[in-house]
Design a protein around this motif. Structure first.
Motif, short mmCIF file in Angstrom:
data_model
loop_
_atom_site.label_atom_id
_atom_site.label_comp_id
_atom_site.label_asym_id
_atom_site.label_seq_id
_atom_site.Cartn_x
_atom_site.Cartn_y
_atom_site.Cartn_z
N ALA A 1 20.48 17.73 22.29
CA ALA A 1 20.67 19.02 22.96
C ALA A 1 19.62 20.05 22.54
O ALA A 1 19.15 20.84 23.35
CB ALA A 1 22.08 19.55 22.68
N ASN A 2 19.23 20.03 21.26
CA ASN A 2 18.29 21.02 20.73
C ASN A 2 16.83 20.62 20.90
O ASN A 2 15.95 21.47 20.75
CB ASN A 2 18.56 21.26 19.24
N GLY A 3 16.58 19.34 21.11
CA GLY A 3 15.20 18.87 21.20
C GLY A 3 14.57 18.60 19.86
O GLY A 3 13.39 18.25 19.77
N SER A 4 15.36 18.75 18.80
CA SER A 4 14.86 18.48 17.44
C SER A 4 16.02 18.08 16.55
O SER A 4 17.17 18.39 16.84
CB SER A 4 14.16 19.71 16.86
N ALA A 5 15.69 17.39 15.46
CA ALA A 5 16.71 16.99 14.48
C ALA A 5 16.42 17.70 13.16
O ALA A 5 15.27 17.97 12.82
CB ALA A 5 16.68 15.47 14.27
N VAL A 6 17.49 17.96 12.43
CA VAL A 6 17.39 18.63 11.14
C VAL A 6 18.19 17.84 10.12
O VAL A 6 19.24 17.29 10.44
CB VAL A 6 17.97 20.07 11.23
N GLU A 7 17.68 17.81 8.90
CA GLU A 7 18.49 17.26 7.81
C GLU A 7 18.29 18.14 6.58
O GLU A 7 17.20 18.60 6.31
CB GLU A 7 18.15 15.78 7.53
N TYR A 8 19.41 18.41 5.90
CA TYR A 8 19.40 19.18 4.66
C TYR A 8 19.85 18.27 3.53
O TYR A 8 20.98 17.80 3.52
CB TYR A 8 20.39 20.35 4.74
N GLU A 9 18.95 18.00 2.62
CA GLU A 9 19.25 17.27 1.39
C GLU A 9 19.92 15.91 1.61
O GLU A 9 20.65 15.44 0.75
CB GLU A 9 20.09 18.14 0.46
N GLN A 10 19.68 15.29 2.75
CA GLN A 10 20.27 13.98 3.01
C GLN A 10 19.39 12.84 2.48
O GLN A 10 19.89 11.75 2.22
CB GLN A 10 20.52 13.78 4.50
N THR A 11 18.11 13.12 2.32
CA THR A 11 17.18 12.11 1.80
C THR A 11 16.92 12.35 0.32
O THR A 11 16.90 11.41 -0.46
CB THR A 11 15.85 12.17 2.58
N ARG A 12 16.73 13.61 -0.02
CA ARG A 12 16.50 13.99 -1.42
C ARG A 12 17.04 15.40 -1.63
O ARG A 12 16.76 16.30 -0.85
CB ARG A 12 15.02 13.93 -1.75
N VAL A 13 17.80 15.58 -2.69
CA VAL A 13 18.36 16.89 -3.00
C VAL A 13 17.21 17.87 -3.21
O VAL A 13 16.21 17.56 -3.86
CB VAL A 13 19.27 16.82 -4.25
N GLY A 14 17.35 19.03 -2.59
CA GLY A 14 16.34 20.07 -2.73
C GLY A 14 15.35 20.15 -1.60
O GLY A 14 14.49 21.03 -1.58
N TYR A 15 15.45 19.26 -0.60
CA TYR A 15 14.52 19.24 0.53
C TYR A 15 15.26 19.25 1.86
O TYR A 15 16.33 18.66 1.99
CB TYR A 15 13.61 18.01 0.48
N ALA A 16 14.63 19.89 2.86
CA ALA A 16 15.13 19.91 4.23
C ALA A 16 13.98 19.55 5.15
O ALA A 16 12.81 19.80 4.83
CB ALA A 16 15.67 21.29 4.59
N SER A 17 14.30 18.95 6.29
CA SER A 17 13.28 18.56 7.27
C SER A 17 13.74 18.87 8.68
O SER A 17 14.94 18.84 8.97
CB SER A 17 13.00 17.05 7.19
N VAL A 18 12.76 19.13 9.55
CA VAL A 18 12.98 19.32 10.98
C VAL A 18 12.00 18.39 11.67
O VAL A 18 10.84 18.29 11.25
CB VAL A 18 12.68 20.77 11.42
N ALA A 19 12.44 17.70 12.73
CA ALA A 19 11.56 16.76 13.43
C ALA A 19 11.74 16.86 14.94
O ALA A 19 12.81 17.23 15.43
CB ALA A 19 11.85 15.32 12.99
N ILE A 20 10.67 16.50 15.65
CA ILE A 20 10.69 16.42 17.11
C ILE A 20 10.26 15.02 17.53
O ILE A 20 9.53 14.35 16.79
CB ILE A 20 9.74 17.46 17.77
N PRO A 21 10.69 14.59 18.71
CA PRO A 21 10.22 13.30 19.22
C PRO A 21 8.83 13.43 19.81
O PRO A 21 8.46 14.49 20.32
CB PRO A 21 11.25 12.96 20.30
N LEU A 22 8.07 12.37 19.76
CA LEU A 22 6.77 12.29 20.42
C LEU A 22 6.86 11.18 21.46
O LEU A 22 7.35 10.09 21.16
CB LEU A 22 5.66 11.97 19.41
N THR A 23 6.42 11.48 22.67
CA THR A 23 6.50 10.49 23.74
C THR A 23 5.12 9.97 24.06
O THR A 23 4.13 10.69 23.97
CB THR A 23 7.14 11.08 25.01
N GLY A 24 5.09 8.72 24.45
CA GLY A 24 3.84 8.09 24.84
C GLY A 24 3.57 8.31 26.32
O GLY A 24 4.29 9.04 27.01
N ALA A 25 2.53 7.65 26.82
CA ALA A 25 2.13 7.79 28.22
C ALA A 25 3.22 7.35 29.18
O ALA A 25 3.29 7.82 30.31
CB ALA A 25 0.84 7.01 28.46
#
Length: 164
Positions: free
Chosen positions: A93-117
């Motif tokens: 729905a947002n066009g991006s994903a977010v994670e807070y401390e799910q991979t490593r405590v103390g870090y957050a990430s935001v990601a978008i998809p990349l589409t090919g041709a």
């Protein structure tokens, strides 16, 4: 990726799916590095790149990930299938994903998809920062601008090649 790094001073990742994991193809960072490495792998269910690949990728990939145990990497890692599905719906729905401390405590990430041709999601681009200074809304906005630039470039390349 370097433009994103210059704009944020945070780690920028380019990742692709590899089975039930994400594979980091490239990483741009300064002295303060996120805990990742080029050619490194992480489970899809707990990374922003993985979640965006799941949300925008083929349904069978989601089913494959849900069929295996969702390993808990930190106390914050989502390991319940229903919660993961909710996060994927929110990412879609947002066009991006977010994670807070799910991979490593103390870090957050935001990601978008990349589409090919072909229009299929082929990779993900993310910004990772320590949680105390992570500006998720800003990062999502910058990533969306980059996504539009990439899509425009791919469309122009397709048009000049005579591909509809």
């Amino acid at each position: 990726m370097e433009d994103l790094f210059q704009a944020t001073s945070e780690t920028v990742h380019l990742a692709v799916p590899d089975g039930r994991e994400v594979l980091y193809l490239e990483k741009v960072s300064g002295h303060r590095q996120a805990p990742s490495r080029v050619a490194g792998r992480m489970p899809m269910h707990c990374t922003a790149t993985g979640k965006v690949l799941l949300a925008f990728g083929p349904r069978n990939l989601v089913e494959e990930v849900l069929a295996s145990p969702l390993e808990r990497r930190t106390p914050h890692t989502v390991n319940a299938p229903g919660v993961l599905l909710s996060e994927l719906a929110r990412a879609k729905a947002n066009g991006s994903a977010v994670e807070y401390e799910q991979t490593r405590v103390g870090y957050a990430s935001v990601a978008i998809p990349l589409t090919g041709a072909t229009g299929l999601t082929t990779g993900a681009l993310s910004i990772t920062a320590p949680t105390f200074r992570a500006d998720v809304d800003k990062y999502a906005g910058l990533l969306a601008m980059v996504s539009h630039r990439i899509t425009k470039t791919i469309s122009a390349m397709r048009s000049s090649a005579g591909v509809p």
